[in-house]
Design a protein around this motif. Structure first.
Motif, PDB file in Angstrom:
ATOM      1  N   ASN A 128      -2.776 -13.383 -31.887  1.00 30.36           N
ATOM      2  CA  ASN A 128      -1.394 -13.008 -32.194  1.00 30.36           C
ATOM      3  C   ASN A 128      -1.341 -12.255 -33.524  1.00 30.36           C
ATOM      4  O   ASN A 128      -2.330 -12.126 -34.244  1.00 30.36           O
ATOM      5  CB  ASN A 128      -0.520 -14.266 -32.257  1.00 30.36           C
ATOM      6  CG  ASN A 128      -0.592 -15.061 -30.963  1.00 30.36           C
ATOM      7  OD1 ASN A 128      -0.745 -14.481 -29.889  1.00 30.36           O
ATOM      8  ND2 ASN A 128      -0.505 -16.375 -31.071  1.00 30.36           N
ATOM      9  N   GLU A 166      -7.557 -11.461 -27.990  1.00 33.08           N
ATOM     10  CA  GLU A 166      -6.315 -10.813 -28.432  1.00 33.08           C
ATOM     11  C   GLU A 166      -5.439 -11.769 -29.244  1.00 33.08           C
ATOM     12  O   GLU A 166      -4.387 -12.238 -28.768  1.00 33.08           O
ATOM     13  CB  GLU A 166      -5.552 -10.255 -27.232  1.00 33.08           C
ATOM     14  CG  GLU A 166      -6.327  -9.158 -26.501  1.00 33.08           C
ATOM     15  CD  GLU A 166      -5.498  -8.481 -25.423  1.00 33.08           C
ATOM     16  OE1 GLU A 166      -4.326  -8.874 -25.224  1.00 33.08           O
ATOM     17  OE2 GLU A 166      -6.024  -7.554 -24.786  1.00 33.08           O
ATOM     18  N   ASN A 214      -4.086 -17.521 -24.933  1.00 38.43           N
ATOM     19  CA  ASN A 214      -5.011 -16.425 -25.176  1.00 38.43           C
ATOM     20  C   ASN A 214      -6.294 -16.593 -24.360  1.00 38.43           C
ATOM     21  O   ASN A 214      -6.811 -15.621 -23.778  1.00 38.43           O
ATOM     22  CB  ASN A 214      -5.369 -16.343 -26.663  1.00 38.43           C
ATOM     23  CG  ASN A 214      -4.183 -15.996 -27.530  1.00 38.43           C
ATOM     24  OD1 ASN A 214      -3.447 -16.875 -27.965  1.00 38.43           O
ATOM     25  ND2 ASN A 214      -3.963 -14.705 -27.778  1.00 38.43           N
ATOM     26  N   ALA A 229      -7.245 -14.035 -21.192  1.00 39.24           N
ATOM     27  CA  ALA A 229      -8.495 -13.268 -21.283  1.00 39.24           C
ATOM     28  C   ALA A 229      -9.317 -13.440 -20.015  1.00 39.24           C
ATOM     29  O   ALA A 229      -9.902 -12.462 -19.508  1.00 39.24           O
ATOM     30  CB  ALA A 229      -9.293 -13.723 -22.502  1.00 39.24           C
ATOM     31  N   ARG A 267     -11.757 -10.901 -30.824  1.00 38.37           N
ATOM     32  CA  ARG A 267     -10.892  -9.752 -30.504  1.00 38.37           C
ATOM     33  C   ARG A 267     -10.542  -9.713 -29.016  1.00 38.37           C
ATOM     34  O   ARG A 267      -9.414  -9.359 -28.643  1.00 38.37           O
ATOM     35  CB  ARG A 267     -11.580  -8.446 -30.903  1.00 38.37           C
ATOM     36  CG  ARG A 267     -11.576  -8.171 -32.398  1.00 38.37           C
ATOM     37  CD  ARG A 267     -11.925  -6.719 -32.676  1.00 38.37           C
ATOM     38  NE  ARG A 267     -13.264  -6.385 -32.200  1.00 38.37           N
ATOM     39  CZ  ARG A 267     -14.364  -6.480 -32.943  1.00 38.37           C
ATOM     40  NH1 ARG A 267     -14.282  -6.907 -34.199  1.00 38.37           N
ATOM     41  NH2 ARG A 267     -15.534  -6.155 -32.439  1.00 38.37           N
TER      42      ARG A 267
END
Length: 606
Positions: free
Chosen positions: A472, A470, A481, A485, A467
């Protein structure tokens, strides 16, 4: 125990290598007094009694009975430590020429260091006296002391602060404890040398305090100043005292529920430091202060005098820290962030039972216990402690650093788990995914099968990490991603330690996407699962999946290439392959997952 300097390449840890090695240890810029009992003090005169009959479990008592500074004779002269220190000086002072081979006298190294011109100008502000009014002393260390103070003007006007005052006269004179590694450090000697190393340590401490920011359990740094005599580090004033004092005021231990509150705060701030690429290296109850005398006051992590920046795949070899809390791999001079986790395990053990897990009369005896003894979970109050609490401590105090939980994983352990509490990003995920992306198809098939056998208590951690990346809308993640992060959580410390460089090694993900199922396969550690009490069931279930989905005939030569081994390994590897169909057996599958290393990180039985 103090601080060690040196960046020599680590040699294989065996008896012969240990006899030929030397470790240099020195005090930090402001280290609290040693936890060792003073000379002639009885062994039981310490805040926490030993859980063992002789303070070391099955470990034989240390030969140094009266004092940790006793000298021992050997049948032949021990190798000189000066070469190791000289190499450190050359690196620290920017000398390109490597030290000469062969032993040199200690006096030569000391003289060489003395000849160096020490620049004790730090480049900090010169107007400390105009901005702050010094109050009473609240603590004292090896090179200086800490006082409370009050701001005279500026943003801190009339605000109470803490000022760490480091003497420039003392910071140039470092006492080095040379430990000859012969049968677990029985030969000790002291000598002094003037060096620029301690000056660099002060600069690094200020740099780390400046770079780390934004965590509620981290002591707040305000500014640094200097004059002709001292360096002044201005920080948040914590008036609630040390965690050590709170433990002692409670009779030496906490209840499980109260201990959880403390451990959660420790793990939270250490997880933050580790993500930023900072290893503290001196975690102990004395270095956690309460903001006030209130029972529910928050804690702050202090004293980064022994801390350092560390890249994701880097290993350090300086022996630093405090003897009771030092990790086995630190004594082996090859360690990373996991050394802090061991120290947290020691603190948690103390909180829950009121005694140290590793104890002896002398410093060398403590080292021996750390390397060879197991913590005692049989005596009170452990039989009445919850199974989750014991499992939690055992998974922090695993002598194999690869099997320890990270700080983030510990926050999701059943003993501490709270689904409403946010979980921080874990740098371990990046390391494991990077390795997965560079693995062969056969190895990826093996870990995919393992991921399908994960116990339920391992999934909350993986879901939380997924999670944080994040995914798509289609439930997939890509290289972007992972990169974003890290950027969202970056401080100046992360840039200094070059943590972001790990994304460059994950380039194969730029051309593909990963769903949660594959993420689980990529982000699990076989070593950590081997520490699970249900490992045999997990491996058996995983092998069933591997048989149906990924197992195939494999030649001994190909298996050796998969493991980066040469022809000398063929006789061992052929036992992993079934004669009937040429595929991996259950034994071969588990061994293949584990991999083959030149030496185990676990200590030998002697």
């Amino acid at each position: 125990m103090g601080q060690c300097y040196g960046k020599n390449n680590l040699r294989p840890q065996n008896d012969d290598a240990a006899d030929d090695s030397a470790v240099a240890v020195a005090g930090s810029a402001d280290v609290p007094p040693s936890p060792l009992p003073p000379k002639d003090t009885p062994a039981r005169a310490n805040p926490w009694p030993s859980p063992f009959p002789h303070g070391g479990g099955t470990v034989t008592p240390s030969p140094a009975r009266s004092t940790p500074r006793r000298f021992f004779r050997r049948p032949f002269p021990p190798p000189s430590p000066a070469k190791h220190i000289r190499a450190s000086l050359a690196k620290r002072l920017g000398h390109a020429k490597a030290p000469k081979e062969g032993p040199i006298p200690e006096e030569e190294a000391a003289a060489a260091a003395t000849e160096q011109s020490l620049d004790k100008s730090f480049g900090y502000g010169k107007n400390f006296g105009a901005k702050f009014e010094i109050g009473k002393e609240v603590g004292r260390g090896h090179f200086g002391h800490t006082c409370c103070a009050k701001g005279k003007k500026g943003d801190l006007k009339d605000q109470p602060v803490a000022v760490k005052i480091i003497s420039k006269a003392k910071v140039g004179l470092v006492t080095l404890l040379v430990v000859k590694c012969y049968r677990f450090f029985p030969y000790l000697s002291l000598f002094q040398m003037t060096t620029a190393i301690a000056i660099e340590d002060v600069r690094r401490e200020v740099k780390i305090l400046k770079a780390l920011s934004g965590h509620k359990h981290l002591v707040k740094f305000h500014d640094a100043f200097e004059d002709a005599n001292n360096v002044y580090i201005v920080m948040e004033l914590c008036e609630g005292g040390e965690l050590l004092d709170r433990i002692l005021s409670r009779g030496g231990k906490y209840s499980e529920e109260d201990a959880k509150v403390i451990v959660l705060q420790i793990l939270s701030v250490v997880a933050f430091c580790h993500l930023q690429g900072v290893v503290h290296r001196d975690l102990k109850p004395e270095n956690f202060l309460f903001t006030s005398r209130s029972e529910d006051a928050d804690m702050r992590l202090i004293d980064f005098g022994l801390s350092d920046f560390i890249r994701p795949d880097e290993r350090l070899n300086d022996i630093v820290g405090s003897a009771y809390y030092v990790a086995p791999e630190v004594l082996h001079r090859s360690y990373s962030l996991e050394a802090d986790i061991w120290s947290i395990g020691v603190i948690t053990y103390i909180l829950l039972c009121g005694s140290r897990p590793f104890w002896a009369r002398t410093e060398s005896g403590i080292f021996r216990a750390v390397l060879r003894a197991d913590p005692n979970f049989d005596d009170l109050p452990w039989p009445t402690a919850s199974a989750e609490a014991k499992d939690f401590v055992k998974r922090l105090l695993n002598k194999d650093y690869r099997k320890r939980m990270t700080a983030v994983q510990a926050l999701t352990h059943p003993w501490l788990r709270d689904d409403s509490r946010p979980i921080p990003l874990d740098i371990l995920v990046y390391k494991l995914v990077k390795a997965y992306l560079h693995a062969t198809p056969f190895k990826r098939a093996a870990v995919k099968a393992l991921s399908k056998a994960l116990p339920e208590d391992e999934l909350p951690y993986l879901r939380a990490q997924f999670r944080l990346l994040e995914p798509n809308r289609d439930g997939h993640i890509s290289l972007d991603n992972f990169k974003m992060a890290l950027v969202r959580h970056a401080t100046d410390a992360m840039r200094e330690s070059r943590v972001l460089d790990i994304v460059n090694a994950m380039e194969p993900l730029a051309y593909r996407k990963m769903d949660f199922e594959e993420f689980c396969a990529a982000a699990i550690s076989t070593y950590q699962l081997e520490a699970h009490d249900r490992w045999e069931d997990i491996a058996s279930t995983a092998f069933e999946h591997f048989e149906s989905e990924g197992n195939r005939p494999i030649a001994v030569e190909e298996l050796a290439r998969e493991l980066n081994l040469g022809p000398s390994s063929y006789s061992v590897l052929k036992d992993w392959i079934r004669n009937t169909d040429g595929k991996l057996s259950l034994l071969g599958y588990t061994k293949f997952l584990h991999g083959v290393t030149l030496r185990s990180s676990n200590p030998r039985n002697r």
